[in-house]
Design a protein around this motif. Structure first.
Motif, mmCIF file in Angstrom:
data_model
loop_
_atom_site.group_PDB
_atom_site.id
_atom_site.type_symbol
_atom_site.label_atom_id
_atom_site.label_comp_id
_atom_site.label_asym_id
_atom_site.label_seq_id
_atom_site.Cartn_x
_atom_site.Cartn_y
_atom_site.Cartn_z
ATOM 1 N N MET A 189 0.849 -1.206 0.000
ATOM 2 C CA MET A 189 0.000 0.000 0.000
ATOM 3 C C MET A 189 0.872 1.240 0.000
ATOM 4 N N PRO A 190 0.408 2.305 -0.651
ATOM 5 C CA PRO A 190 1.201 3.537 -0.618
ATOM 6 C C PRO A 190 1.261 4.088 0.808
ATOM 7 N N ILE A 191 2.361 4.772 1.094
ATOM 8 C CA ILE A 191 2.547 5.294 2.449
ATOM 9 C C ILE A 191 2.460 6.812 2.453
ATOM 10 N N LEU A 192 1.809 7.329 3.483
ATOM 11 C CA LEU A 192 1.695 8.773 3.665
ATOM 12 C C LEU A 192 2.278 9.103 5.037
ATOM 13 N N VAL A 193 3.029 10.211 5.123
ATOM 14 C CA VAL A 193 3.488 10.674 6.433
ATOM 15 C C VAL A 193 2.666 11.899 6.806
ATOM 16 N N MET A 194 2.100 11.888 8.014
ATOM 17 C CA MET A 194 1.317 13.029 8.502
ATOM 18 C C MET A 194 1.917 13.473 9.830
ATOM 19 N N LYS A 195 2.383 14.722 9.902
ATOM 20 C CA LYS A 195 2.987 15.213 11.147
ATOM 21 C C LYS A 195 2.060 16.231 11.804
ATOM 22 N N PHE A 196 1.818 16.049 13.091
ATOM 23 C CA PHE A 196 0.969 16.989 13.823
ATOM 24 C C PHE A 196 1.803 17.741 14.849
ATOM 25 N N GLY A 197 1.823 19.068 14.714
ATOM 26 C CA GLY A 197 2.581 19.922 15.631
ATOM 27 C C GLY A 197 1.851 20.081 16.961
ATOM 28 N N GLY A 198 2.505 20.791 17.878
ATOM 29 C CA GLY A 198 2.012 20.904 19.252
ATOM 30 C C GLY A 198 0.578 21.383 19.397
ATOM 31 N N THR A 199 0.180 22.407 18.626
ATOM 32 C CA THR A 199 -1.184 22.908 18.781
ATOM 33 C C THR A 199 -2.208 21.903 18.257
ATOM 34 N N SER A 200 -1.789 21.059 17.319
ATOM 35 C CA SER A 200 -2.718 20.066 16.746
ATOM 36 C C SER A 200 -2.935 18.875 17.668
ATOM 37 N N VAL A 201 -2.110 18.759 18.723
ATOM 38 C CA VAL A 201 -2.295 17.666 19.688
ATOM 39 C C VAL A 201 -2.351 18.220 21.120
ATOM 40 N N ALA A 202 -2.796 19.495 21.221
ATOM 41 C CA ALA A 202 -2.729 20.198 22.505
ATOM 42 C C ALA A 202 -3.700 19.651 23.556
ATOM 43 N N THR A 203 -4.797 19.041 23.114
ATOM 44 C CA THR A 203 -5.791 18.484 24.045
ATOM 45 C C THR A 203 -6.255 17.133 23.499
ATOM 46 N N LEU A 204 -6.958 16.377 24.345
ATOM 47 C CA LEU A 204 -7.462 15.075 23.883
ATOM 48 C C LEU A 204 -8.430 15.270 22.720
#
Ligand code: ADP
Ligand code: ASP
Ligand code: MG
Length: 412
Positions: free
Chosen positions: A1-16
Motif C-alpha cells: 500500500m502507498p505510504i503517507l506521512v502526517m505530522k501533527f505539531g504541538g497545537t494540533s495535539v494540545a488536548t485530547l
C-alpha cells in the motif's frame, strides 16, 4: 500500500479533543487506502515547560539528561494518538525513537539523523497494522542514550521518515494554513503561498521562519520528498496548504518571496584587536569550540594595525561567547581592549530566488528601512537573501515596511 506521512505539531495535539480531530484525518487517509506514519510533537507548551524545568534544576545542564527530560513530551502524545486511533478501530501502534530505532549522532540537543531502518515498522504494516505513530524530535545515539533533534525537530523526523519509506507525500499539519509571505502573527497582510521553492523555504527557515525546521527542508530537497504545510483545523481538502517544491514547478513568483525575522539576536564587538593574518581564526576558533553559533561577521577598517571585529550570535549564547573570548585573551591567543555586547537586536531578512536576476532589491530594502527611521547595524547578503541587524524594538515595523515595499500582499 502507498505510504503517507502526517505530522501533527504541538497545537494540533494540545488536548485530547484535538488529538481526536487529528486522528479523524488519519482515519480518512487510511480509508483512502494509505498506510500512514503519523509523527507527533509534544502537546503545545509542553517542551517549553520541560526545558524550563531542566534549566531551573541545572543551569549548565548535562545535555544527555536534557534530552532524557525533553523527549518525554512526544512519548505521551504518541501513546495517546495510538490509543485514540484504536478507539476508532484503526489498527495503530506507537513507537518511540529508540524502538524504531531512529539512529542519530551523539550531538545531544542538536542531534542529526543517521539512519531509519524500515524493517520493524514495515513488518507491522505487512501484518495489518495501518498506522505507525512515531514520537517526533527524538532518536538514539550509538551509545544507547536518547537524543533530540533541536527545537522544531519533529518536522525533520517527519521528512526523514517520508524519505526512508518512500512516502507519497509528507503533510505537516500546523496552526497556520500554510507558508505565508511572512509570519501571519506579525503582519495581517501576510499572504498564503500555494507553492514555494525548496531554496526559498530553506532560507526563510534558517533565517527564523519556524513554520518548518531548517533541517527538514534540507532533507526534503535532497531526497525529493513532496512536502506540504497545512492546517489541522481547516477543511479536509487535498489542494489545501502550501506545497514546497522545485523551482521549475513554480510558474509565477515575486522577486522577493518572503520576509523572515529572528528576534533574539545579539551583536558583539571586540574593540581594538591586532589586525594580523590569523586573527579571524584566533577569534572564531574558540567561539566555535565553545558552541557559539556565529552568524554575521564584520571586520571594521583598521587603523595603525588595530581593528574592531563585530559578530552576531543568538542572545542566549552571549555569556558563553564572552567567557570564550576572555579565556582566549587570558591564554594570549588574542588581545583586545574591550568586548561590547548589544543584546537588544533582531535580524530581518528578505528572501527570493528572483534576486539572482534582479538588481535593486538591496537598495529598495535600505530605502524602506530608512523611511521608517530604522538604523541598520550590520548587513549580510547571499545570492537569494539580504539580512540586516536592527534594534529589536523596530523588528515588527521593519517586517511590515518590507512586506509593503515589495508588495508581497499581491500575487505575481
Ligand atoms: P508546530 O507546533 O505545528 O510545529 P510552529 O509554532 O513550530 O508549529 O510553527 C508554526 C508557526 O510558524 C506559525 O504559528 C507562525 O507564527 C510561524 N511562522 C513564522 N513564519 C511563518 C511563515 N512565513 N508562514 C507561516 N508561519 C510562519
Ligand atoms: N516538541 C519539540 C519542540 O517544541 C519538537 C517539535 O515540536 O517539533 O521543539
Ligand atoms: Mg514546529
Amino acid at each position: 500500500m502507498p505510504i503517507l506521512v502526517m505530522k501533527f505539531g504541538g497545537t494540533s495535539v494540545a488536548t485530547l479533543d484535538r488529538i481526536r480531530r487529528a486522528a479523524k484525518r488519519v482515519g480518512r487517509e487510511v480509508a483512502n487506502g494509505y498506510d500512514v506514519i503519523v509523527i507527533v510533537s509534544a502537546m503545545a507548551g509542553k517542551t517549553n515547560e520541560l526545558v524550563g524545568w531542566v534549566e531551573e534544576t541545572s543551569p549548565f545542564f548535562d545535555a544527555r539528561e536534557y534530552d532524557a527530560v525533553v523527549s518525554s513530551g512526544e512519548q505521551v502524545t504518541a501513546g495517546l494518538m495510538a490509543l485514540t486511533l484504536q478507539e476508532m478501530d484503526v489498527p495503530a501502534r506507537s513507537w518511540q525513537g529508540w524502538q524504531v530505532p531512529l539512529r542519530t549522532t551523539a550531538a545531544h540537543a542538536a542531534a542529526r539523523i543517521v539512519d531509519i531502518p524500515t524493517e520493524n515498522i514495515g513488518q507491522k504494516f505487512a501484518e495489518g497494522m495501518r498506522v505507525a505513530v512515531v514520537a517526533g524530535f527524538q532518536g538514539i545515539a550509538e551509545d544507547g542514550r536518547i537524543t533530540t533533534l533541536g527545537r522544531g525537530g519533529s518536522d525533520t523526523t517527519a521528512v526523514a521518515f517520508a524519505a526512508a519509506f518512500g512516502a507519497e507525500r509528507c503533510d505537516i499539519y500546523t496552526d497556520v494554513d500554510g507558508v505565508y509571505t511572512t509570519d501571519p502573527r506579525i503582519s495581517d497582510k501576510a499572504r498564503k503561498l500555494d507553492r514555494i521553492a525548496f531554496e526559498e523555504m530553506l532560507e526563510l527557515a534558517s533565517l527564523g521562519a519556524k513554520v518548518l525546521q531548517t533541517r527538514s527542508v534540507e532533507l526534503a530537497m535532497r531526497y525529493k520528498v513532496r512536502l506540504r504545510v497545512l492546517s489541522s483545523f481547516g477543511e479536509m481538502d487535498d489542494a489545501a496548504g502550501t506545497l514546497v517544491c522545485d523551482e521549475e514547478d513554480i510558474v509565477e513568483s515575486n522577486v522577493v518571496a518572503g520576509v523572515a525575522y529572528s528576534r533574539d539576536e545579539a551583536k558583539m564587538t571586540l574593540i581594538s584587536v591586532a589586525d594580523r593574518p590569523g586573527i579571524a581564526a584566533a577569534i572564531f576558533g574558540p567561539l566555535s569550540e565553545a558552541g557559539v553559533n556565529v552568524d554575521m561577521i564584520v571586520q571594521n577598517i583598521s587603523e595603525e594595525g588595530r581593528t574592531d571585529m563585530t559578530f552576531s550570535c543568538p542572545v542566549g549564547q552571549v555569556a558563553r561567547a564572552e567567557a570564550a573570548m576572555l579565556k582566549a585573551k587570558e591564554d594570549g591567543v588574542i588581545n583586545f581592549h574591550d568586548l561590547v555586547a548589544d543584546t537588544d537586536v533582531a535580524k530581518v531578512s528578505v528572501v527570493g530566488i528572483g534576486m539572482r536576476s534582479h538588481t535593486g532589491v538591496a537598495a529598495q530594502m535600505f530605502e524602506s528601512l530608512s523611511a521608517e527611521n530604522i538604523n541598520i547595524k550590520v548587513i549580510t547578503t547571499s545570492e537569494i537573501k539580504i539580512s540586516v541587524l536592527i534594534d529589536r524594538k523596530y523588528m515588527e515595523l521593519a517586517v511590515q515596511a518590507l512586506h509593503d515595499a515589495f508588495e508581497l500582499e499581491k500575487a505575481a
